[in-house]
Scaffold this motif. Structure first.
Motif, PDB file in Angstrom:
ATOM      1  N   ILE A 114       2.659   6.971  -5.375  1.00  0.00           N
ATOM      2  CA  ILE A 114       3.234   5.408  -5.302  1.00  0.00           C
ATOM      3  C   ILE A 114       2.361   4.608  -6.540  1.00  0.00           C
ATOM      4  O   ILE A 114       1.036   4.852  -5.951  1.00  0.00           O
ATOM      5  CB  ILE A 114       3.308   4.925  -4.101  1.00  0.00           C
ATOM      6  CG1 ILE A 114       4.526   5.900  -3.199  1.00  0.00           C
ATOM      7  CG2 ILE A 114       3.899   3.695  -4.745  1.00  0.00           C
ATOM      8  CD1 ILE A 114       4.690   5.383  -1.932  1.00  0.00           C
ATOM      9  N   ALA A 115       3.144   4.296  -7.630  1.00  0.00           N
ATOM     10  CA  ALA A 115       2.509   3.374  -8.565  1.00  0.00           C
ATOM     11  C   ALA A 115       3.289   2.531  -8.403  1.00  0.00           C
ATOM     12  O   ALA A 115       4.567   1.752  -8.573  1.00  0.00           O
ATOM     13  CB  ALA A 115       3.193   4.185  -9.647  1.00  0.00           C
ATOM     14  N   ALA A 116       2.785   0.851  -7.866  1.00  0.00           N
ATOM     15  CA  ALA A 116       3.541  -0.959  -7.800  1.00  0.00           C
ATOM     16  C   ALA A 116       2.826  -0.964  -7.739  1.00  0.00           C
ATOM     17  O   ALA A 116       1.211  -1.977  -7.500  1.00  0.00           O
ATOM     18  CB  ALA A 116       3.498  -0.337  -5.961  1.00  0.00           C
ATOM     19  N   MET A 153       7.825  10.037  -8.594  1.00  0.00           N
ATOM     20  CA  MET A 153       7.087   8.812  -8.757  1.00  0.00           C
ATOM     21  C   MET A 153       8.053   7.408  -7.810  1.00  0.00           C
ATOM     22  O   MET A 153       8.231   6.606  -8.785  1.00  0.00           O
ATOM     23  CB  MET A 153       6.504   8.272  -9.727  1.00  0.00           C
ATOM     24  CG  MET A 153       5.545   7.087  -9.853  1.00  0.00           C
ATOM     25  SD  MET A 153       5.004   6.742 -11.273  1.00  0.00           S
ATOM     26  CE  MET A 153       3.423   8.238 -11.632  1.00  0.00           C
ATOM     27  N   PRO A 154       7.746   7.055  -6.376  1.00  0.00           N
ATOM     28  CA  PRO A 154       8.293   5.674  -6.217  1.00  0.00           C
ATOM     29  C   PRO A 154       7.132   4.687  -7.008  1.00  0.00           C
ATOM     30  O   PRO A 154       6.084   4.537  -6.576  1.00  0.00           O
ATOM     31  CB  PRO A 154       8.694   5.847  -4.532  1.00  0.00           C
ATOM     32  CG  PRO A 154       8.381   7.395  -4.209  1.00  0.00           C
ATOM     33  CD  PRO A 154       7.997   8.005  -5.694  1.00  0.00           C
ATOM     34  N   SER A 155       8.475   3.835  -7.411  1.00  0.00           N
ATOM     35  CA  SER A 155       7.744   2.656  -7.983  1.00  0.00           C
ATOM     36  C   SER A 155       7.749   1.269  -7.245  1.00  0.00           C
ATOM     37  O   SER A 155       7.536   0.328  -8.325  1.00  0.00           O
ATOM     38  CB  SER A 155       8.499   2.637 -10.038  1.00  0.00           C
ATOM     39  OG  SER A 155       9.748   2.468  -9.274  1.00  0.00           O
ATOM     40  N   LYS A 156       7.986   0.974  -6.120  1.00  0.00           N
ATOM     41  CA  LYS A 156       8.036  -0.032  -5.722  1.00  0.00           C
ATOM     42  C   LYS A 156       7.095   0.618  -3.684  1.00  0.00           C
ATOM     43  O   LYS A 156       7.751   0.904  -3.274  1.00  0.00           O
ATOM     44  CB  LYS A 156       8.938  -1.200  -5.386  1.00  0.00           C
ATOM     45  CG  LYS A 156       8.313  -2.569  -5.149  1.00  0.00           C
ATOM     46  CD  LYS A 156       9.413  -3.106  -5.439  1.00  0.00           C
ATOM     47  CE  LYS A 156       8.224  -4.121  -5.170  1.00  0.00           C
ATOM     48  NZ  LYS A 156       9.920  -5.743  -5.627  1.00  0.00           N
ATOM     49  N   ALA A 157       5.959   0.020  -3.289  1.00  0.00           N
ATOM     50  CA  ALA A 157       5.398   0.044  -2.157  1.00  0.00           C
ATOM     51  C   ALA A 157       6.543  -0.723  -0.562  1.00  0.00           C
ATOM     52  O   ALA A 157       6.214  -1.556  -0.365  1.00  0.00           O
ATOM     53  CB  ALA A 157       4.295   0.317  -2.176  1.00  0.00           C
ATOM     54  N   GLY A 158       7.750  -1.182  -1.188  1.00  0.00           N
ATOM     55  CA  GLY A 158       8.162  -1.577  -0.237  1.00  0.00           C
ATOM     56  C   GLY A 158       9.280  -0.143   1.065  1.00  0.00           C
ATOM     57  O   GLY A 158       8.959   0.615   1.043  1.00  0.00           O
ATOM     58  N   VAL A 159       9.814  -0.938   1.355  1.00  0.00           N
ATOM     59  CA  VAL A 159      10.089   0.434   2.651  1.00  0.00           C
ATOM     60  C   VAL A 159      10.683   1.042   2.087  1.00  0.00           C
ATOM     61  O   VAL A 159      11.237   1.923   2.236  1.00  0.00           O
ATOM     62  CB  VAL A 159      11.222  -0.825   4.044  1.00  0.00           C
ATOM     63  CG1 VAL A 159      12.495  -1.453   3.235  1.00  0.00           C
ATOM     64  CG2 VAL A 159      11.238  -0.031   5.131  1.00  0.00           C
ATOM     65  N   ASN A 174       0.097  13.318   4.727  1.00  0.00           N
ATOM     66  CA  ASN A 174       0.870  14.505   3.573  1.00  0.00           C
ATOM     67  C   ASN A 174       0.308  14.461   1.954  1.00  0.00           C
ATOM     68  O   ASN A 174       1.068  14.437   1.182  1.00  0.00           O
ATOM     69  CB  ASN A 174       2.012  13.909   4.027  1.00  0.00           C
ATOM     70  CG  ASN A 174       2.880  13.659   4.721  1.00  0.00           C
ATOM     71  OD1 ASN A 174       2.744  14.822   5.902  1.00  0.00           O
ATOM     72  ND2 ASN A 174       4.452  13.651   5.138  1.00  0.00           N
ATOM     73  N   GLY A 175      -0.664  13.395   1.529  1.00  0.00           N
ATOM     74  CA  GLY A 175      -1.398  14.006   0.201  1.00  0.00           C
ATOM     75  C   GLY A 175      -0.572  12.705  -0.824  1.00  0.00           C
ATOM     76  O   GLY A 175      -0.887  13.144  -1.981  1.00  0.00           O
ATOM     77  N   VAL A 176       0.615  12.076  -0.349  1.00  0.00           N
ATOM     78  CA  VAL A 176       0.796  10.583  -1.181  1.00  0.00           C
ATOM     79  C   VAL A 176      -0.501  10.127  -2.184  1.00  0.00           C
ATOM     80  O   VAL A 176      -1.493   9.407  -1.069  1.00  0.00           O
ATOM     81  CB  VAL A 176       1.845  10.399  -0.635  1.00  0.00           C
ATOM     82  CG1 VAL A 176       2.257   8.786  -0.997  1.00  0.00           C
ATOM     83  CG2 VAL A 176       2.414  10.550  -0.436  1.00  0.00           C
ATOM     84  N   ILE A 177      -0.562   9.827  -3.306  1.00  0.00           N
ATOM     85  CA  ILE A 177      -1.948   8.622  -4.100  1.00  0.00           C
ATOM     86  C   ILE A 177      -1.110   7.980  -4.283  1.00  0.00           C
ATOM     87  O   ILE A 177       0.421   7.862  -4.753  1.00  0.00           O
ATOM     88  CB  ILE A 177      -1.802   9.542  -5.639  1.00  0.00           C
ATOM     89  CG1 ILE A 177      -2.799  11.147  -4.981  1.00  0.00           C
ATOM     90  CG2 ILE A 177      -2.647   9.107  -6.398  1.00  0.00           C
ATOM     91  CD1 ILE A 177      -3.332  12.195  -6.343  1.00  0.00           C
ATOM     92  N   PHE A 178      -1.692   6.607  -3.416  1.00  0.00           N
ATOM     93  CA  PHE A 178      -1.179   4.993  -4.267  1.00  0.00           C
ATOM     94  C   PHE A 178      -1.888   4.631  -5.328  1.00  0.00           C
ATOM     95  O   PHE A 178      -3.353   4.905  -5.379  1.00  0.00           O
ATOM     96  CB  PHE A 178      -1.314   4.242  -3.282  1.00  0.00           C
ATOM     97  CG  PHE A 178       0.166   4.773  -1.828  1.00  0.00           C
ATOM     98  CD1 PHE A 178       0.251   3.646  -2.046  1.00  0.00           C
ATOM     99  CD2 PHE A 178      -0.526   5.748  -0.709  1.00  0.00           C
ATOM    100  CE1 PHE A 178       1.391   4.168  -0.846  1.00  0.00           C
ATOM    101  CE2 PHE A 178       0.202   6.342   0.231  1.00  0.00           C
ATOM    102  CZ  PHE A 178       1.263   5.296  -0.006  1.00  0.00           C
ATOM    103  N   LYS A 179      -1.161   3.968  -6.469  1.00  0.00           N
ATOM    104  CA  LYS A 179      -2.197   3.712  -7.471  1.00  0.00           C
ATOM    105  C   LYS A 179      -1.242   2.054  -7.987  1.00  0.00           C
ATOM    106  O   LYS A 179       0.174   2.139  -7.646  1.00  0.00           O
ATOM    107  CB  LYS A 179      -1.933   4.081  -9.036  1.00  0.00           C
ATOM    108  CG  LYS A 179      -2.789   5.229  -8.396  1.00  0.00           C
ATOM    109  CD  LYS A 179      -3.089   5.994  -9.828  1.00  0.00           C
ATOM    110  CE  LYS A 179      -3.169   7.358  -9.719  1.00  0.00           C
ATOM    111  NZ  LYS A 179      -3.589   8.331 -11.374  1.00  0.00           N
TER     112      LYS A 179
END
Length: 356
Positions: free
Chosen positions: A26-28, A1-7, A159-164
């Motif tokens: 990705i929870a950001a 779960m990467p916790s910021k949607a930066g590069v 690829n199925g990644v979920i963004f929240k």
């Protein structure tokens, strides 16, 4: 779960999403399309000008990233990356200043990346402006971040990644509240950038902002320029790059460590424009800064960390956390190398998990 949607977070999530068995969320707080002083990635130039020192992990990350960025520029126009000739000018009088120290790897007369980037060459002394002691040139890339960050999102979604959207007080908060569709988060990837200095469970006191101010203009140039320093102060810089796909030209800048001010300084903006027009008269056909067609002014806070990027794994409250933050102003040009290093640590951690 990467916790910021930066590069860093998006690139790490993309590489994780390509591996079978991983379900990535990705929870950001901030996502591409947002503009906030806490969120550095949209404000970046961005380009490939390696500031790393040869023989280090950082140089290896940069080298691996070049191969991907060059492929995207050549074969994937939808990513918003294009090739651009680049010149790096060096003045001996700048040695020891904040800007020259930042650019130290880039300013080497025989840098490690000379055999990596295309068309590397030394420029003759006779071709240089007065006061410039040496210069190199090579083919680089310039990234339109307004296109590239959403492109990374699109690749992750495919690829199925979920963004929240989420705001965390503590790194372990990412394991609560049903963020993951399985109901359980077994590992957190921490890509919080500058906010790693404040996030509970991390609170890395070695992370500090390096304030960068830019002016984005409609004027274009077919070259990218950078210089080792300016006469306007050791924390001020001069660089120019034209983004791909109509993204405007970035005029910079500054490298003000410890400065959290998110508002553009109009006096600094004027100095930035004057330096740019002097360095690249073609921007205004030899005329003054009043002939620059301004799109906007911007300020970004580079997430600088003493000792460089933190790419490590540890257990926090019994949960594996993999860290990938602290790239400073090099976030794009080391993004794939750092992300792969983080993914390798995720693989290691899951290997440990499976044997417990």
């Amino acid at each position: 779960m990467p916790s910021k949607a930066g590069v860093a977070g998006l690139t790490t999530a993309l590489l994780l999403s390509k591996k079978p068995g991983y379900k990535v969320v990705i929870a950001a707080k901030h996502m591409p399309g947002d503009y906030d002083i806490e969120y550095a990635s949209p404000w970046a130039g961005a380009n490939y000008m390696p500031v790393s020192i040869g023989g280090t992990e950082a140089a290896d990350w940069d080298k691996k990233t070049w191969m991907v960025l060059a492929d995207l520029a050549a074969n994937h126009p939808g990513a918003g990356i294009h090739f651009q000739d680049c010149e790096i000018h060096n003045r001996s009088q700048d040695v020891g200043t904040a800007t020259a120290t930042w650019f130290s790897g880039l300013l080497s007369p025989n840098p490690w990346f000379a055999k990596v980037v295309p068309n590397f060459r030394l420029l003759s002394k006779e071709s240089l402006a007065p006061g410039i002691d040496s210069a190199i040139a090579f083919t680089s890339v310039c990234i339109n971040t307004a296109i590239y960050l959403p492109w990374l999102v699109s690749q992750c979604l495919a690829n199925g990644v979920i963004f929240k959207r989420a705001v965390f007080e503590h790194i372990i908060d990412a394991t609560y509240n049903g963020f993951h569709p399985s109901g359980k988060v077994s590992l957190v990837v921490n890509c919080t950038g500058l906010m790693a200095s404040m996030l509970g469970g991390v609170q890395d006191s070695t992370v500090t902002p390096a304030r960068g101010q830019i002016v984005v203009v409609r004027n274009e140039t077919n070259k990218m320029f950078n210089i080792s320093g300016t006469d306007d102060g050791e924390s001020e810089a001069c660089y120019i790059m034209t983004r791909a796909a109509g993204g405007g030209t970035i005029l910079g800048g500054s490298y003000q460590k410890g400065n959290w001010d998110g508002q553009p300084d109009p006096n600094l903006a004027t100095r930035i424009m004057k330096r740019a027009v002097e360095m690249c008269p073609a921007l205004t056909n030899g005329k003054g800064i009043e002939h620059l067609d301004i799109i906007r002014h911007g300020v970004g806070l580079r997430p600088v960390r003493e000792g460089g990027n933190r790419i490590e794994k540890e257990k926090v409250n019994g949960v594996w956390v993999v860290h990938n933050y602290g790239a400073g102003g090099a976030g794009y040009q080391c993004s794939y190398g750092c992300a792969q290093a983080a993914v390798d640590l995720v693989d290691e951690a899951y290997g440990f998990i499976s044997t417990l």
